[in-house]
Design a protein around this motif. Structure first.
Motif, mmCIF file in Angstrom:
data_model
loop_
_atom_site.group_PDB
_atom_site.id
_atom_site.type_symbol
_atom_site.label_atom_id
_atom_site.label_comp_id
_atom_site.label_asym_id
_atom_site.label_seq_id
_atom_site.Cartn_x
_atom_site.Cartn_y
_atom_site.Cartn_z
ATOM 1 N N TYR A 96 -15.034 -0.533 -3.949
ATOM 2 C CA TYR A 96 -15.109 0.387 -2.810
ATOM 3 C C TYR A 96 -14.152 1.508 -2.753
ATOM 4 N N ASP A 97 -13.268 1.656 -3.754
ATOM 5 C CA ASP A 97 -12.286 2.909 -3.989
ATOM 6 C C ASP A 97 -11.499 2.961 -2.683
ATOM 7 N N TYR A 98 -11.127 1.883 -2.068
ATOM 8 C CA TYR A 98 -10.064 2.199 -1.054
ATOM 9 C C TYR A 98 -8.814 2.540 -1.582
ATOM 10 N N SER A 99 -8.065 3.146 -0.987
ATOM 11 C CA SER A 99 -6.602 3.502 -1.514
ATOM 12 C C SER A 99 -5.659 2.320 -1.184
ATOM 13 N N PRO A 100 -4.522 2.107 -1.781
ATOM 14 C CA PRO A 100 -3.807 0.847 -1.488
ATOM 15 C C PRO A 100 -3.390 0.755 -0.022
ATOM 16 N N ILE A 101 -3.013 1.978 0.731
ATOM 17 C CA ILE A 101 -2.362 2.044 1.832
ATOM 18 C C ILE A 101 -3.747 1.712 2.921
ATOM 19 N N LYS A 102 -4.946 2.271 2.765
ATOM 20 C CA LYS A 102 -5.867 2.033 3.510
ATOM 21 C C LYS A 102 -6.486 0.527 3.321
ATOM 22 N N THR A 103 -6.226 -0.177 2.249
ATOM 23 C CA THR A 103 -6.460 -1.656 2.102
ATOM 24 C C THR A 103 -5.439 -2.395 2.970
ATOM 25 N N GLY A 104 -4.082 -1.919 2.767
ATOM 26 C CA GLY A 104 -3.058 -2.847 3.610
ATOM 27 C C GLY A 104 -3.322 -2.616 5.034
ATOM 28 N N GLY A 114 0.889 -1.001 -0.098
ATOM 29 C CA GLY A 114 -0.268 0.019 -0.003
ATOM 30 C C GLY A 114 1.031 1.278 0.076
ATOM 31 N N LEU A 115 2.003 1.260 0.742
ATOM 32 C CA LEU A 115 2.808 2.526 0.880
ATOM 33 C C LEU A 115 3.431 2.760 -0.495
ATOM 34 N N PHE A 116 4.001 1.716 -1.036
ATOM 35 C CA PHE A 116 4.518 1.921 -2.531
ATOM 36 C C PHE A 116 3.585 2.482 -3.389
ATOM 37 N N VAL A 117 2.270 1.826 -3.581
ATOM 38 C CA VAL A 117 1.488 2.252 -4.712
ATOM 39 C C VAL A 117 0.787 3.531 -4.303
ATOM 40 N N SER A 118 0.595 3.863 -2.946
ATOM 41 C CA SER A 118 -0.325 5.000 -2.675
ATOM 42 C C SER A 118 0.665 6.333 -2.644
ATOM 43 N N TYR A 119 1.874 6.153 -2.271
ATOM 44 C CA TYR A 119 2.810 7.107 -2.286
ATOM 45 C C TYR A 119 4.096 7.242 -3.193
ATOM 46 N N ASP A 120 4.195 6.397 -4.031
ATOM 47 C CA ASP A 120 4.794 6.469 -5.239
ATOM 48 C C ASP A 120 6.423 6.572 -4.767
#
Length: 563
Positions: free
Chosen positions: A317-325, A172-178
């Motif tokens: 549900y359009d959760y962000s990757p970090i929220k999913t993690g 989630g960190l890598f995908v959300s915050y590039d």
């Protein structure tokens, strides 16, 4: 996992106190665990990043399934062979080959320019892990004196728990915050510096050990088992995308016959030199047989469920990757809470412990499915169900290994341990394949119904926005076609022909269309998820029943098989 054998060259194990033990064994353990962390991380980190990979590379649903199933399948199929290579040619040597290959294939994954390149790289990465991972616990048992092995094995368990927590969060960190501008590619490229350091550290710190009487290789057995599993999994993963041609049904029908050929081969090889890939004599012990089936069915249900939940949260549900993690964090915490308890209880309660774990997991799955029926679902609402799910998992996996290995003969320890661990990996691949058949087929077939439930709402909103009745009806019909075609699209980067109509000039009408489409999408994914959960929960209830085939009690577990 352990693949050592009674003939293992345990040259530093002359005294239980460890006075003559290998002096750098704890430093060597640190290096071994770094490699274990890379493998365990890669098994969990990809799940959260799948939607981002699919969007960036234009990968089909089938291709994203292979990213998980391909890795676990290649890993599971190579585990026993990897252990035998270490026994024969030296565990340090094969371990270093595995690290080097794993690092190189991780770089290939991170640099992939197409779905095909990424899937191929993941297959190679799984095969590299199969060379690397079996040497870890085999080396631990070879260089640590008996009194220290529990601590060393406990460190491996702690690393496994850390990877379970870190995987979804790092993904989630890598995908959300590039991070470093790498996006999803960072989840693979992070292995490169770790792998390079581990390679040189292993050369300096890990001692060489091997078996005095290693078993011969069984390449024919590997080919037969691999072929049978591909005949099963390839149609399940690719069937929907390719329209289920007749040869796929023939492949599914022929799969059991290829397994039958393996049984004949294994009997002949056992009579000749006792080195069949999976010795058939293991299955005379009902505890081992039931344990292997339990682990296979468990991981099929568990991994399929985790991938389905990640897809629901991120795409539905359009959760962000970090929220999913973060949503997966209670799962890992629950597993950490119950793992030690389960292993302690199994000596007294026997098969009832894994059976209880399976029931807890099934109940928690249904709870989670009920909790996720609303697109406004908050993170905290997932915590109780996923925490309970993790607790059930802790009661199930460790005790199942313990019971399955309790009566295995010392001479079969490597084959038994490798077979049980391979069952987990093959179960994972099967679960992802079955997910594709059930989840995505229901998603596509139910898309129109999900939209129709919102069509009246959209018609009213368009009318309120000043759109004429005739134009509103045409817009609703066109939006429905576009919605259904988008969910059914094999390539998400391609815009279906039904979606090329001009955008609504009225901003209010455009907002109404977007809102309705998002709501219908959430409903479609939620319905597909609930449908899949019933099958996964049913598999766990079946697991609880299979546990009743295990022995009621175990007197003592074989430490060289458990884990």
């Amino acid at each position: 996992m352990t693949t050592t054998t009674p003939e293992a060259n345990q040259v530093w194990d002359d005294d239980s106190a460890g006075q003559n033990a290998y002096p750098k064994r704890w430093l060597a353990l640190f290096v071994l665990l770094a490699a274990a962390f890379m493998d365990l991380l890669d098994a969990t980190i990809v799940t959260v990043a799948l939607p981002a990979i699919r969007a960036d590379l234009g990968a089909s649903y089938a291709a994203t399934q292979w990213l998980t199933a391909g890795y676990t399948l290649a890993f599971g199929l190579g585990l026993i062979t990897g252990g035998r290579l270490g026994d024969r040619f030296g565990r340090k040597r094969i371990f270093m080959v595995g690290i080097a290959t794993f690092t190189a294939t991780s770089a290939l994954c991170g640099l992939a320019q197409s779905p095909e390149m990424l899937v191929a790289s993941r297959l190679l990465q799984g095969a590299a892990a199969a060379l690397m991972v079996p040497q870890i616990m085999a080396t631990v048992f070879a260089v640590f004196p008996p009194k220290e092995r529990a601590s060393a094995s406990g460190a491996y368990g702690a690393i496994a728990g850390l990877a379970a927590v870190a995987g979804p969060l790092l993904g989630g960190l890598f995908v959300s915050y590039d991070v470093f501008g790498l996006g999803w590619r960072g989840i693979f490229l992070v292995n490169v510096p770790i792998g390079i350091i581990a390679f040189f550290a292993a050369g300096a710190l890990v001692p060489e050990t091997k078996s005095d009487r290693p078993l011969k290789m069984d390449l024919i057995g590997v080919v037969l088992i691999t072929l049978s599993l591909l005949m099963l999994l390839f149609p399940l993963v690719q069937g929907t995308e390719q329209g289920w041609p007749a040869w796929m049904f023939l492949s599914l029908v022929a799969c059991p016959f290829v397994l039958g050929v393996y049984v004949l081969h294994a009997r002949a090889k056992d009579r000749r030199d006792g080195s069949a890939l999976v010795p058939l004599r293991l299955f005379k012990d009902r505890g081992f047989t039931a344990g292997l089936v339990v682990l296979l069915v468990l991981d099929a249900a568990m991994i399929g469920f985790s991938v389905a939940l990640s897809i629901l949260l991120q795409i539905g549900y359009d959760y962000s990757p970090i929220k999913t993690g973060l949503a997966f964090l209670p799962w890992a915490v629950g597993g950490g809470i119950s793992a030690g308890m389960g292993n302690a209880m199994v000596a007294k309660l026997g098969r009832n412990v894994p059976a209880l774990g399976a029931i807890i997991m099934a109940v928690s799955m249904v709870w989670i499915a009920w909790s996720t029926s609303d697109a406004t679902l908050g993170w905290l609402e997932l915590v109780p169900g996923l925490l309970l799910f993790g607790i059930g998992m802790g009661f199930l996996i460790g005790p199942a290994f313990t019971i399955a290995g309790a009566k295995v003969d010392y001479s079969d320890a490597g084959a038994a341990s490798g077979s049980l661990s391979a069952a987990l990996q093959i179960g994972s691949a099967t679960g992802v394949a079955v997910l594709g058949v059930l989840f995505f087929n229901i998603l596509v077939s139910g898309a129109g119904q999900s939209f129709d439930a919102k069509a009246g709402q959209l018609q009213g909103a368009l009318t309120s926005a000043g759109v004429s009745s005739e134009a509103a009806a045409a817009t609703v019909s066109g939006t429905r076609d576009c919605f259904v075609d988008r969910l059914a699209a094999k390539d998400p980067a391609t815009t279906p022909a039904s979606c090329t109509q001009a955008a609504a000039a009225n901003p209010a009408a455009g907002q109404a269309i977007a809102t309705t489409a998002n709501q219908a999408k959430a409903d479609a994914f939620s319905e597909a998820f609930r449908f899949f959960v019933w099958f996964a929960a049913g598999a766990l209830v079946l697991t609880a029943l299979i546990c009743q085939l295990m022995p009621r009690r175990i007197e003592q577990a074989n430490e060289w098989v458990v884990g």
